[in-house]
Motif scaffolding. Structure first.
Motif, PDB file in Angstrom:
ATOM      1  N   ASN A  11       0.817  -1.214   0.000  1.00 16.97           N
ATOM      2  CA  ASN A  11       0.000   0.000   0.000  1.00 16.97           C
ATOM      3  C   ASN A  11       0.853   1.267   0.000  1.00 16.97           C
ATOM      4  N   ASP A  12       2.146   1.090   0.269  1.00 15.70           N
ATOM      5  CA  ASP A  12       3.056   2.234   0.312  1.00 15.70           C
ATOM      6  C   ASP A  12       3.832   2.401  -0.988  1.00 15.70           C
ATOM      7  N   VAL A  13       3.332   1.755  -2.039  1.00 14.27           N
ATOM      8  CA  VAL A  13       3.901   1.899  -3.389  1.00 14.27           C
ATOM      9  C   VAL A  13       2.787   2.304  -4.333  1.00 14.27           C
ATOM     10  N   GLU A  14       3.038   3.281  -5.167  1.00 17.91           N
ATOM     11  CA  GLU A  14       2.080   3.703  -6.192  1.00 17.91           C
ATOM     12  C   GLU A  14       2.710   3.495  -7.564  1.00 17.91           C
ATOM     13  N   ILE A  15       2.193   2.534  -8.316  1.00 13.75           N
ATOM     14  CA  ILE A  15       2.680   2.298  -9.677  1.00 13.75           C
ATOM     15  C   ILE A  15       1.925   3.231 -10.613  1.00 13.75           C
ATOM     16  N   THR A  16       2.645   4.112 -11.260  1.00 15.91           N
ATOM     17  CA  THR A  16       2.008   5.120 -12.103  1.00 15.91           C
ATOM     18  C   THR A  16       1.923   4.703 -13.568  1.00 15.91           C
ATOM     19  N   ASP A  17       2.802   3.767 -13.984  1.00 16.86           N
ATOM     20  CA  ASP A  17       2.770   3.342 -15.390  1.00 16.86           C
ATOM     21  C   ASP A  17       3.568   2.053 -15.552  1.00 16.86           C
ATOM     22  N   VAL A  18       3.094   1.180 -16.435  1.00 19.36           N
ATOM     23  CA  VAL A  18       3.838  -0.015 -16.856  1.00 19.36           C
ATOM     24  C   VAL A  18       3.732  -0.084 -18.366  1.00 19.36           C
ATOM     25  N   LYS A  19       4.874  -0.071 -19.037  1.00 17.25           N
ATOM     26  CA  LYS A  19       4.823  -0.142 -20.498  1.00 17.25           C
ATOM     27  C   LYS A  19       5.840  -1.161 -21.012  1.00 17.25           C
ATOM     28  N   PRO A  20       5.491  -1.867 -22.081  1.00 21.54           N
ATOM     29  CA  PRO A  20       6.385  -2.894 -22.610  1.00 21.54           C
ATOM     30  C   PRO A  20       7.628  -2.291 -23.248  1.00 21.54           C
ATOM     31  N   VAL A  21       8.761  -2.926 -22.987  1.00 19.63           N
ATOM     32  CA  VAL A  21      10.024  -2.551 -23.604  1.00 19.63           C
ATOM     33  C   VAL A  21      10.425  -3.587 -24.642  1.00 19.63           C
ATOM     34  N   PHE A  22      10.121  -4.853 -24.344  1.00 15.35           N
ATOM     35  CA  PHE A  22      10.469  -5.950 -25.255  1.00 15.35           C
ATOM     36  C   PHE A  22       9.478  -7.082 -25.093  1.00 15.35           C
ATOM     37  N   ARG A  23       9.088  -7.700 -26.205  1.00 18.93           N
ATOM     38  CA  ARG A  23       8.238  -8.886 -26.202  1.00 18.93           C
ATOM     39  C   ARG A  23       8.910  -9.946 -27.059  1.00 18.93           C
ATOM     40  N   GLY A  24       9.270 -11.059 -26.449  1.00 20.24           N
ATOM     41  CA  GLY A  24       9.904 -12.153 -27.168  1.00 20.24           C
ATOM     42  C   GLY A  24       9.658 -13.430 -26.401  1.00 20.24           C
ATOM     43  N   PHE A  25      10.687 -14.303 -26.306  1.00 19.32           N
ATOM     44  CA  PHE A  25      10.553 -15.507 -25.488  1.00 19.32           C
ATOM     45  C   PHE A  25      10.235 -15.119 -24.054  1.00 19.32           C
ATOM     46  N   PHE A  26      10.833 -14.016 -23.601  1.00 23.74           N
ATOM     47  CA  PHE A  26      10.504 -13.409 -22.322  1.00 23.74           C
ATOM     48  C   PHE A  26       9.981 -12.003 -22.573  1.00 23.74           C
ATOM     49  N   THR A  27       9.580 -11.308 -21.512  1.00 28.46           N
ATOM     50  CA  THR A  27       9.036  -9.957 -21.612  1.00 28.46           C
ATOM     51  C   THR A  27       9.826  -9.020 -20.714  1.00 28.46           C
ATOM     52  N   MET A  28      10.037  -7.810 -21.184  1.00 30.46           N
ATOM     53  CA  MET A  28      10.650  -6.756 -20.374  1.00 30.46           C
ATOM     54  C   MET A  28       9.673  -5.593 -20.316  1.00 30.46           C
ATOM     55  N   ASN A  29       9.335  -5.171 -19.107  1.00 28.47           N
ATOM     56  CA  ASN A  29       8.456  -4.023 -18.908  1.00 28.47           C
ATOM     57  C   ASN A  29       9.196  -2.911 -18.174  1.00 28.47           C
ATOM     58  N   GLU A  30       8.839  -1.677 -18.489  1.00 29.85           N
ATOM     59  CA  GLU A  30       9.337  -0.547 -17.715  1.00 29.85           C
ATOM     60  C   GLU A  30       8.277  -0.143 -16.707  1.00 29.85           C
ATOM     61  N   TYR A  31       8.656  -0.163 -15.439  1.00 22.46           N
ATOM     62  CA  TYR A  31       7.770   0.261 -14.360  1.00 22.46           C
ATOM     63  C   TYR A  31       8.135   1.681 -13.954  1.00 22.46           C
ATOM     64  N   GLN A  32       7.114   2.510 -13.760  1.00 25.88           N
ATOM     65  CA  GLN A  32       7.301   3.821 -13.153  1.00 25.88           C
ATOM     66  C   GLN A  32       6.484   3.830 -11.862  1.00 25.88           C
ATOM     67  N   PHE A  33       7.142   4.194 -10.769  1.00 26.74           N
ATOM     68  CA  PHE A  33       6.461   4.131  -9.483  1.00 26.74           C
ATOM     69  C   PHE A  33       7.071   5.122  -8.507  1.00 26.74           C
ATOM     70  N   ARG A  34       6.312   5.397  -7.456  1.00 20.68           N
ATOM     71  CA  ARG A  34       6.812   6.179  -6.320  1.00 20.68           C
ATOM     72  C   ARG A  34       6.515   5.392  -5.058  1.00 20.68           C
ATOM     73  N   HIS A  35       7.285   5.670  -3.998  1.00 24.28           N
ATOM     74  CA  HIS A  35       7.131   4.868  -2.791  1.00 24.28           C
ATOM     75  C   HIS A  35       7.435   5.698  -1.550  1.00 24.28           C
ATOM     76  N   LYS A  36       6.908   5.234  -0.436  1.00 21.65           N
ATOM     77  CA  LYS A  36       7.187   5.841   0.857  1.00 21.65           C
ATOM     78  C   LYS A  36       8.680   5.707   1.165  1.00 21.65           C
ATOM     79  N   CYS A  37       9.273   6.708   1.765  1.00 20.58           N
ATOM     80  CA  CYS A  37      10.686   6.685   2.161  1.00 20.58           C
ATOM     81  C   CYS A  37      10.806   6.552   3.680  1.00 20.58           C
ATOM     82  N   PHE A  38      11.987   6.159   4.128  1.00 19.36           N
ATOM     83  CA  PHE A  38      12.192   5.956   5.559  1.00 19.36           C
ATOM     84  C   PHE A  38      12.123   7.260   6.360  1.00 19.36           C
ATOM     85  N   ASN A  39      12.260   8.403   5.668  1.00 18.82           N
ATOM     86  CA  ASN A  39      12.141   9.687   6.374  1.00 18.82           C
ATOM     87  C   ASN A  39      10.700  10.171   6.460  1.00 18.82           C
ATOM     88  N   GLY A  40       9.754   9.348   5.965  1.00 19.19           N
ATOM     89  CA  GLY A  40       8.344   9.684   6.062  1.00 19.19           C
ATOM     90  C   GLY A  40       7.783  10.377   4.838  1.00 19.19           C
TER      91      GLY A  40
END
Length: 208
Positions: A11-40
């Motif tokens: 719940n302390d992670v917000e994924i703002t975007d996921v977009k494909p970078v590569f599609r083949g035998f395996f898949t590579m996605n680019e994740y964009q996210f923000r998260h809570k830090c230890f300083n609050g």
């Protein structure tokens, strides 16, 4: 160690975007996210390319009568950069296809890669293989087998597999573990777990 561990949850992670970078035998996605830090506070947007490999099982077959493991040897091109040989001593493993159970994959892969049957299949643990770069989780199993039936070269031609089967004495496997001859994560973790829990494991097999 703090009594509050882990410090945050999903719940302390917000994924703002996921977009494909590569599609083949395996898949590579680019994740964009923000998260809570230890300083609050919240972080800025973080970008990470993530290898979407799926999830896998690995099984360490052991014969308590002969005191041998059934291990396999095959080429791993990713090892060439840092190893004297890319042919590695490994444990049986395979990807979990949609609709399959972990146990089903253990039995299937043991026949495909080593031509052996398993009994007393026992879940040991699971771990994240490299969570900074991939979502893959690997499930480790122990199993009893008849090592005298393990021999030859196996693998699926459709997957370009060329897998040699080895019967390895328990003492030899421990030596290989200690001197680094076995240095891939699944085999190291499975063998360490076995040696840590051998007595309880064999008692469990004997009682069932």
């Amino acid at each position: 160690m703090s009594k509050e561990f882990p410090s945050f949850n999903s719940n302390d992670v917000e994924i703002t975007d996921v977009k494909p970078v590569f599609r083949g035998f395996f898949t590579m996605n680019e994740y964009q996210f923000r998260h809570k830090c230890f300083n609050g506070e919240w972080s800025g947007i973080v970008k990470r390319e993530i290898f979407e490999r799926g999830h896998a099982v690995a099984v360490l077959p052991y014969d308590p009568t002969t005191e041998e493991f059934v291990l396999i040897e095959q080429i791993r091109i990713g090892a060439m950069a840092t190893s004297s040989s890319p042919w590695l001593i490994e444990i049986i493993a395979g990807m979990i296809d949609e609709g399959e159970t972990e146990e089903t994959v253990c039995h299937r892969e043991s026949m495909e890669e080593a031509g052996i049957e398993l009994a007393h299949l026992t879940k040991a643990l699971s771990y994240l293989s490299s969570p900074g770069g991939t979502t893959e989780r690997l499930h480790i199993f122990m199993a009893k087998t008849d090592a005298t039936k393990a021999h030859g070269v196996h693998g699926l031609e459709t997957e370009s597999e060329d897998i040699k089967v080895h019967r390895v004495k328990e003492s030899t496997a421990l030596e290989w573990l200690e001197n680094g001859h076995i240095d891939n994560a699944a085999a190291v973790i499975a063998l360490q777990w076995f040696f840590m829990h051998k007595t309880q494991l064999l008692e469990q097999w004997q009682a069932s």
